[in-house]
Design a protein around this motif. Structure first.
Motif, short mmCIF file in Angstrom:
data_model
loop_
_atom_site.label_atom_id
_atom_site.label_comp_id
_atom_site.label_asym_id
_atom_site.label_seq_id
_atom_site.Cartn_x
_atom_site.Cartn_y
_atom_site.Cartn_z
N MET A 1 0.84 -1.17 0.00
CA MET A 1 0.00 0.00 0.00
C MET A 1 0.89 1.23 0.00
N GLU A 2 0.53 2.19 -0.80
CA GLU A 2 1.31 3.43 -0.86
C GLU A 2 0.47 4.59 -0.32
N LEU A 3 1.06 5.31 0.58
CA LEU A 3 0.44 6.51 1.13
C LEU A 3 1.48 7.62 1.11
N PRO A 4 1.02 8.86 1.03
CA PRO A 4 1.97 9.96 1.15
C PRO A 4 2.65 9.93 2.53
N LEU A 5 3.86 10.40 2.58
CA LEU A 5 4.64 10.39 3.82
C LEU A 5 3.89 11.01 5.01
N PRO A 6 3.23 12.17 4.85
CA PRO A 6 2.53 12.75 6.01
C PRO A 6 1.44 11.82 6.58
N LEU A 7 0.75 11.10 5.71
CA LEU A 7 -0.29 10.18 6.20
C LEU A 7 0.32 8.99 6.92
N SER A 8 1.45 8.50 6.44
CA SER A 8 2.14 7.42 7.14
C SER A 8 2.58 7.86 8.52
N ILE A 9 3.07 9.08 8.61
CA ILE A 9 3.50 9.62 9.90
C ILE A 9 2.32 9.77 10.85
N VAL A 10 1.17 10.20 10.33
CA VAL A 10 -0.03 10.31 11.16
C VAL A 10 -0.42 8.94 11.72
N LEU A 11 -0.35 7.91 10.90
CA LEU A 11 -0.66 6.56 11.37
C LEU A 11 0.31 6.11 12.46
N ILE A 12 1.57 6.38 12.28
CA ILE A 12 2.59 5.99 13.26
C ILE A 12 2.38 6.74 14.58
N VAL A 13 2.17 8.03 14.50
CA VAL A 13 1.96 8.84 15.71
C VAL A 13 0.68 8.39 16.43
N SER A 14 -0.36 8.13 15.67
CA SER A 14 -1.62 7.68 16.26
C SER A 14 -1.44 6.33 16.96
N GLY A 15 -0.74 5.41 16.32
CA GLY A 15 -0.49 4.11 16.95
C GLY A 15 0.34 4.24 18.21
N LEU A 16 1.39 5.05 18.16
CA LEU A 16 2.22 5.27 19.35
C LEU A 16 1.41 5.91 20.47
N TRP A 17 0.57 6.87 20.12
CA TRP A 17 -0.27 7.55 21.11
C TRP A 17 -1.12 6.53 21.87
N SER A 18 -1.76 5.64 21.13
CA SER A 18 -2.61 4.63 21.77
C SER A 18 -1.81 3.72 22.69
N LEU A 19 -0.61 3.34 22.26
CA LEU A 19 0.18 2.42 23.07
C LEU A 19 0.83 3.10 24.27
N ILE A 20 0.95 4.41 24.24
CA ILE A 20 1.54 5.15 25.35
C ILE A 20 0.49 5.61 26.36
N VAL A 21 -0.66 6.06 25.88
CA VAL A 21 -1.66 6.68 26.74
C VAL A 21 -2.51 5.66 27.51
N TRP A 22 -2.88 4.56 26.91
CA TRP A 22 -3.83 3.63 27.53
C TRP A 22 -3.29 2.85 28.73
N PRO A 23 -2.05 2.37 28.75
CA PRO A 23 -1.60 1.60 29.93
C PRO A 23 -1.68 2.35 31.26
N PRO A 24 -1.29 3.64 31.34
CA PRO A 24 -1.45 4.34 32.62
C PRO A 24 -2.92 4.46 33.03
N PHE A 25 -3.80 4.64 32.05
CA PHE A 25 -5.22 4.71 32.35
C PHE A 25 -5.70 3.39 32.96
N LEU A 26 -5.26 2.28 32.38
CA LEU A 26 -5.66 0.96 32.89
C LEU A 26 -5.14 0.74 34.31
N ARG A 27 -3.93 1.20 34.58
CA ARG A 27 -3.39 1.08 35.95
C ARG A 27 -4.27 1.85 36.94
N ARG A 28 -4.74 3.03 36.54
CA ARG A 28 -5.64 3.80 37.42
C ARG A 28 -6.97 3.08 37.62
N VAL A 29 -7.46 2.44 36.56
CA VAL A 29 -8.72 1.70 36.68
C VAL A 29 -8.56 0.54 37.66
#
Length: 73
Positions: A1-29
């Motif tokens: 699949m080919e995507l423009p570089l900015p869209l690939s970066i958005v996907l990477i940042v979004s994936g990292l965001w999810s993997l960084i933000v959710w574990p501390p939330f789960l610990r609080r839960v």
């Protein structure tokens, strides 16, 4: 699949965001008193939040992989 570089970066940042933000939330839960009943069993509060976090992290990991794969294409 080919995507423009900015869209690939958005996907990477979004994936990292999810993997960084959710574990501390789960610990609080897990620490929340609403997570366990008087007998120590998991409540709906814990089960629902655990499923929410699990699903979000799985989708985040998939998004991250897709982002990196689009860079490699």
């Amino acid at each position: 699949m080919e995507l423009p570089l900015p869209l690939s970066i958005v996907l990477i940042v979004s994936g990292l965001w999810s993997l960084i933000v959710w574990p501390p939330f789960l610990r609080r839960v897990f620490k929340d008193p609403r997570s366990r009943d008087l007998h120590g069993a998991a409540t709906r509060f814990l089960k629902v939040h655990f499923m929410l976090v699990s699903t979000s992290m799985i989708l985040g990991a998939a998004t991250l992989v897709i982002g990196f794969r689009t860079l490699a294409a």
